[in-house]
Scaffold this active site. Structure first.
Site, PDB file in Angstrom:
ATOM      1  N   TYR A 141      33.585  16.819   3.876  1.00 35.67           N
ATOM      2  CA  TYR A 141      33.547  18.247   3.535  1.00 35.67           C
ATOM      3  C   TYR A 141      34.686  19.011   4.203  1.00 35.67           C
ATOM      4  O   TYR A 141      35.137  20.018   3.687  1.00 35.67           O
ATOM      5  CB  TYR A 141      32.225  18.867   4.005  1.00 35.67           C
ATOM      6  CG  TYR A 141      31.096  18.794   3.019  1.00 35.67           C
ATOM      7  CD1 TYR A 141      30.631  17.575   2.549  1.00 35.67           C
ATOM      8  CD2 TYR A 141      30.469  19.954   2.576  1.00 35.67           C
ATOM      9  CE1 TYR A 141      29.578  17.512   1.670  1.00 35.67           C
ATOM     10  CE2 TYR A 141      29.416  19.905   1.683  1.00 35.67           C
ATOM     11  CZ  TYR A 141      28.971  18.685   1.239  1.00 35.67           C
ATOM     12  OH  TYR A 141      27.927  18.631   0.362  1.00 35.67           O
ATOM     13  N   LYS A 192      27.262   3.982   5.627  1.00 40.56           N
ATOM     14  CA  LYS A 192      27.785   3.011   4.667  1.00 40.56           C
ATOM     15  C   LYS A 192      28.737   2.117   5.452  1.00 40.56           C
ATOM     16  O   LYS A 192      29.933   2.005   5.166  1.00 40.56           O
ATOM     17  CB  LYS A 192      28.487   3.758   3.505  1.00 40.56           C
ATOM     18  CG  LYS A 192      28.932   2.868   2.367  1.00 40.56           C
ATOM     19  CD  LYS A 192      27.793   2.281   1.532  1.00 40.56           C
ATOM     20  CE  LYS A 192      28.321   1.367   0.454  1.00 40.56           C
ATOM     21  NZ  LYS A 192      27.257   0.600  -0.237  1.00 40.56           N
ATOM     22  N   ASP A 225      22.971   3.476   0.103  1.00 36.89           N
ATOM     23  CA  ASP A 225      22.454   3.114  -1.227  1.00 36.89           C
ATOM     24  C   ASP A 225      21.021   2.586  -1.127  1.00 36.89           C
ATOM     25  O   ASP A 225      20.140   2.975  -1.897  1.00 36.89           O
ATOM     26  CB  ASP A 225      23.389   2.116  -1.942  1.00 36.89           C
ATOM     27  CG  ASP A 225      23.829   0.946  -1.074  1.00 36.89           C
ATOM     28  OD1 ASP A 225      23.523   0.946   0.136  1.00 36.89           O
ATOM     29  OD2 ASP A 225      24.466   0.019  -1.603  1.00 36.89           O
ATOM     30  N   ASP A 249      23.586  15.710   2.238  1.00 33.87           N
ATOM     31  CA  ASP A 249      23.517  16.641   1.107  1.00 33.87           C
ATOM     32  C   ASP A 249      22.827  15.967  -0.069  1.00 33.87           C
ATOM     33  O   ASP A 249      21.898  16.516  -0.672  1.00 33.87           O
ATOM     34  CB  ASP A 249      24.938  17.073   0.722  1.00 33.87           C
ATOM     35  CG  ASP A 249      24.939  18.002  -0.474  1.00 33.87           C
ATOM     36  OD1 ASP A 249      24.130  18.943  -0.484  1.00 33.87           O
ATOM     37  OD2 ASP A 249      25.744  17.768  -1.404  1.00 33.87           O
ATOM     38  N   ASP A 253      18.561  16.415  -1.615  1.00 30.73           N
ATOM     39  CA  ASP A 253      18.170  16.809  -2.976  1.00 30.73           C
ATOM     40  C   ASP A 253      17.215  15.757  -3.552  1.00 30.73           C
ATOM     41  O   ASP A 253      16.234  16.085  -4.209  1.00 30.73           O
ATOM     42  CB  ASP A 253      19.393  16.944  -3.903  1.00 30.73           C
ATOM     43  CG  ASP A 253      19.949  18.367  -3.930  1.00 30.73           C
ATOM     44  OD1 ASP A 253      19.845  19.065  -2.897  1.00 30.73           O
ATOM     45  OD2 ASP A 253      20.484  18.775  -4.977  1.00 30.73           O
TER      46      ASP A 253
END
Ligand code: IPM
Ligand code: MG
Length: 385
Positions: A141, A192, A225, A249, A253
């Protein structure tokens, strides 16, 4: 108590949900005898329209002088031109960075009355009570960005750089670790690390901080994942999750679907404890966006914003009994079946934004009497966040 709250309604449904959040705040003030002074300021698209900047200096000044910040949402199609030099989201990212709000707490505790709104089977949702601690001022970001003609003359090349430092990972791990200690003692770190160098530093740093400073915790590492899958497959197993900015983020959601609607989820973005202050400085906002498609129609769910006020009371002002009274008022309201369309069961009657806000405020006074006596007891499933 006397406290100054900066309110930044922003764009889309932001003003509607912040109005109800302030109604709830006033109800708490009168039930508990506090004096909250609210100052409003512009952010996002509304600020671009009025001043040309998504984060005007006066807004930042008001926030710096306040005891806490309450924010609605930013963004909308009006400012969405990919070629635009200024975007509403820069206001939100800018305020997070300027105020040093590096730890974003996003609790997910599904309310049974919303089970029918969730795409998951009710038995998967039983006992779900998790908090995502999202790193908020680092990663992709905030890395260098570039865009320009491709060297071979065919099209363009764009770059977003992801950077994390040891110190950035350490401080957010400490917030998550301390939270997990007060809850069920489980910490899941998501990265990751099989692909990204930043994730390898993340994993090593989290492992070390937990071993050295929080040896009592049970620490688990998941690749992002797999974590996306496990959040749906075994959501009740999670207690505290710590992860980097963009993974947080996306995963929150996803996690909002455990609660039935993204409209009910609050968040607290916390920084350091300021000199002379007793608590971390914070900005409090629902995790939902500006939802321009439903803005101005009384359809937006104010619960995420109202529960953000509860987090503000708890984290920024140390008002635990007040926070619990407000949360209990929300629980009761939902239990009574009063909710906006996004949270209601298919075919059930839906209430307006203002009806839900008024119903919560009306219940605060009743709960102020009941809750104050049990404010120091921890809740059954885990510490409130
Ligand atoms: C959020 C939002 C923001 C983010 C956007 C509006 C910039 O999605 O708070 O989750 O990506 O952080
Ligand atoms: Mg988001």
């Amino acid at each position: 108590m006397r406290a100054v709250i900066a309110a930044l309604p922003g764009d889309g449904v932001g003003p509607e949900v912040v109005a109800e959040a302030l109604t709830a705040l006033r109800a708490v003030a009168s039930a508990f005898g506090h004096d909250f002074i609210v100052g409003e300021a512009l952010i996002g698209g509304a600020a671009i329209d009025a001043t040309g900047s998504p984060l005007p200096a006066e807004t930042l000044g008001l926030c710096r002088s306040a005891d806490a910040v309450l924010l609605g949402a930013v963004g909308g199609p009006k400012w969405d031109d990919p070629g635009a030099r200024v975007r509403p989201e820069q206001g939100l990212l800018g305020i997070r960075k300027e105020l040093g709000l590096f730890a974003n707490l996003r609790p997910v505790r599904p309310h049974p009355a919303l089970a029918a709104a969730s795409p998951l089977r009710p038995e998967r949702l039983a006992d779900v009570d998790l908090v995502v601690v999202r790193e908020l001022t680092g990663g992709i970001y905030f890395g260098a960005k570039s865009r320009g003609p491709a060297p071979d003359g065919r099209g363009e090349v764009a770059t977003d750089v992801c950077t994390y430092s040891t110190q950035e990972i350490e401080r957010v791990t400490r917030v998550a670790g301390a939270l997990a200690l007060r809850r069920r003692g489980r910490l899941t770190s998501i990265d990751k690390a099989n692909v990204l160098e930043t994730s390898r530093l993340w994993r090593q740093t989290v492992t070390r901080v937990v071993r050295e400073e929080f040896p009592q915790l049970e620490l688990e590492h998941l690749l992002v994942d797999a974590a996306a899958m496990h959040l749906l497959r075994r959501p009740a197993d999670f207690d505290v999750i710590v992860t980097e900015n963009m993974f947080g983020d996306i995963l929150t959601d996803e996690a909002s679907m455990l609660a039935g609607s993204i409209g009910v989820l609050p968040s607290a973005s916390l920084g350091d404890v300021r000199p002379g202050a007793a608590h971390r400085f914070g900005l409090f906002e629902p995790i939902h966006g500006s939802a321009p498609d439903i803005a101005g129609r009384g359809l937006a769910n104010p619960v995420g914003a109202i529960l953000s006020v509860a987090m503000l009371l708890r984290h920024a002002l140390g008002l635990e009994a007040e926070a619990r009274a407000l949360e209990a008022a929300v629980d009761d309201t939902l239990q009574s079946g009063l909710m906006t369309a996004d949270a209601a069961a298919p075919g059930a009657r839906a209430s307006s934004t203002a009806e839900v806000g008024a119903a919560v405020a009306a219940r605060v006074a009743a709960h102020s009497v009941l809750v104050i006596h049990s404010a120091t007891a921890t809740c059954g499933k885990g510490e409130y966040v």
